[in-house]
Design an enzyme around this catalytic site. Structure first.
Site, PDB file in Angstrom:
ATOM      1  N   HIS A 137      24.343  84.888  38.992  1.00 36.52           N
ATOM      2  CA  HIS A 137      23.555  83.764  39.141  1.00 36.52           C
ATOM      3  C   HIS A 137      24.107  82.813  39.728  1.00 36.52           C
ATOM      4  CE1 HIS A 137      20.388  80.840  37.290  1.00 36.52           C
ATOM      5  NE2 HIS A 137      21.488  79.915  37.363  1.00 36.52           N
ATOM      6  N   GLU A 138      25.388  82.335  39.720  1.00 32.62           N
ATOM      7  CA  GLU A 138      26.010  81.465  40.478  1.00 32.62           C
ATOM      8  C   GLU A 138      26.246  81.647  41.768  1.00 32.62           C
ATOM      9  OE1 GLU A 138      26.825  78.491  38.959  1.00 32.62           O
ATOM     10  OE2 GLU A 138      25.512  79.282  37.332  1.00 32.62           O
ATOM     11  N   HIS A 141      23.151  81.085  43.667  1.00 31.70           N
ATOM     12  CA  HIS A 141      22.855  79.335  44.285  1.00 31.70           C
ATOM     13  C   HIS A 141      23.693  79.245  45.347  1.00 31.70           C
ATOM     14  CE1 HIS A 141      20.846  77.692  40.718  1.00 31.70           C
ATOM     15  NE2 HIS A 141      21.930  77.977  39.713  1.00 31.70           N
ATOM     16  N   GLU A 195      16.695  77.438  39.976  1.00 33.69           N
ATOM     17  CA  GLU A 195      16.839  78.188  38.800  1.00 33.69           C
ATOM     18  C   GLU A 195      16.190  79.618  38.917  1.00 33.69           C
ATOM     19  OE1 GLU A 195      19.396  78.089  36.390  1.00 33.69           O
ATOM     20  OE2 GLU A 195      19.834  76.545  37.987  1.00 33.69           O
TER      21      GLU A 195
END
Ligand SMILES: [Zn+2]
Length: 263
Positions: A137-138, A141, A195
């Site tokens: 997920h990071e 980003h 997100e």
């Protein structure tokens, strides 16, 4: 209009004139005050500055077993990130484990500069699959250029300007407004749109790297359980998009073939 409002107004106008519209890997148009290459360059120094206090206190990569575990998970994710966005082969990817049992957090700056806090791993009793979901997920980003977006917001905020002013006199002389913005950006919440993008790209990176997509759901469940009442840095910077769990659950069947063939 008083003079400080006027200055802010002029700053915003100038920033707007300097801004450019780009399209990220999720296909969304982003209005940027900071280019991705600028964000990557500033993040290098912001990374050093952010880690420095932990390094001084001996809280950086202090547990070799934990470091090895995190490294082996992120190496697989980085491999997938490079396949997803080939130009990231030129990034100077880096992961550090911050020994801070009270902090539940993880992040990835522009250019692949990552950190995970031991508080996240220990308090969540995170499995390898769940760590892969957090870091996937990071990384997403960063792949979707969200850092530059948050830096753009930080640039226009007093926080970055104040941080810049307090560090401008430091002997290293390496802090620029952009570096300050990259540091401040770490503490700003992502938008719910960002997100959702990071959830979608992250679960795919992790599945292709051989990590169970079901862990994306259990991760956020654990996060909200630990979070209830406590203020989790991670939850404040990663606000929950509508129906996050439901949306992730819906993605699982599509992800299973990637996961199974990677295993
Ligand atoms: Zn996020």
């Amino acid at each position: 209009m008083n003079s400080s409002y006027f200055k802010t107004f002029i700053t915003i106008i100038i920033l707007f004139l300097l801004s450019a519209c780009v399209t990220n890997i999720a296909g969304r148009k982003q209005i940027m005050l900071v280019s991705e290459s600028n964000a990557i360059e500033s993040s290098k120094q912001a990374y050093i500055n952010t880690l420095e206090p932990f390094k001084k206190k001996g809280q950086l990569d202090s547990n070799p077993k934990m470091v090895q575990r995190v490294n082996s998970i992120t190496a697989k994710l980085i491999k997938q990130a490079k396949l997803k966005r080939p130009e990231t082969k030129n990034w100077q990817w880096s992961i550090k484990v911050i020994d801070d049992p009270k902090t539940v957090n993880a992040w990835c700056m522009a250019g692949g500069k990552m950190a995970i806090y031991t508080g996240l791993i220990n308090q969540l009793k995170a499995t390898d699959d769940e760590i892969a979901q957090v870091m996937g997920h990071e990384i997403s980003h960063a792949l979707a250029n969200h850092t530059a977006e948050r830096m753009s917001v930080a640039m226009a905020s007093d926080l970055a300007v104040n941080l810049y002013k307090t560090t401008i006199g430091d002997s290293s002389g390496t802090t620029s407004l952009a570096t300050a913005a990259a540091q401040v950006a770490l503490k700003l919440p992502n938008s719910r749109t960002s997100e959702s993008e990071a959830d979608k790209i992250g679960i795919e990176l992790a599945a292709k790297a051989g990590f169970n997509p079901n862990a994306a759901v259990t991760l956020w469940q654990k996060m909200s359980k630990v979070g209830g009442g406590n203020s989790l840095e991670f939850l404040s910077t990663h606000p929950s998009p509508a129906n996050r769990e439901k949306a992730l659950k819906k993605m699982i069947p599509k992800m299973m073939p990637f996961y199974q063939s990677a295993k």
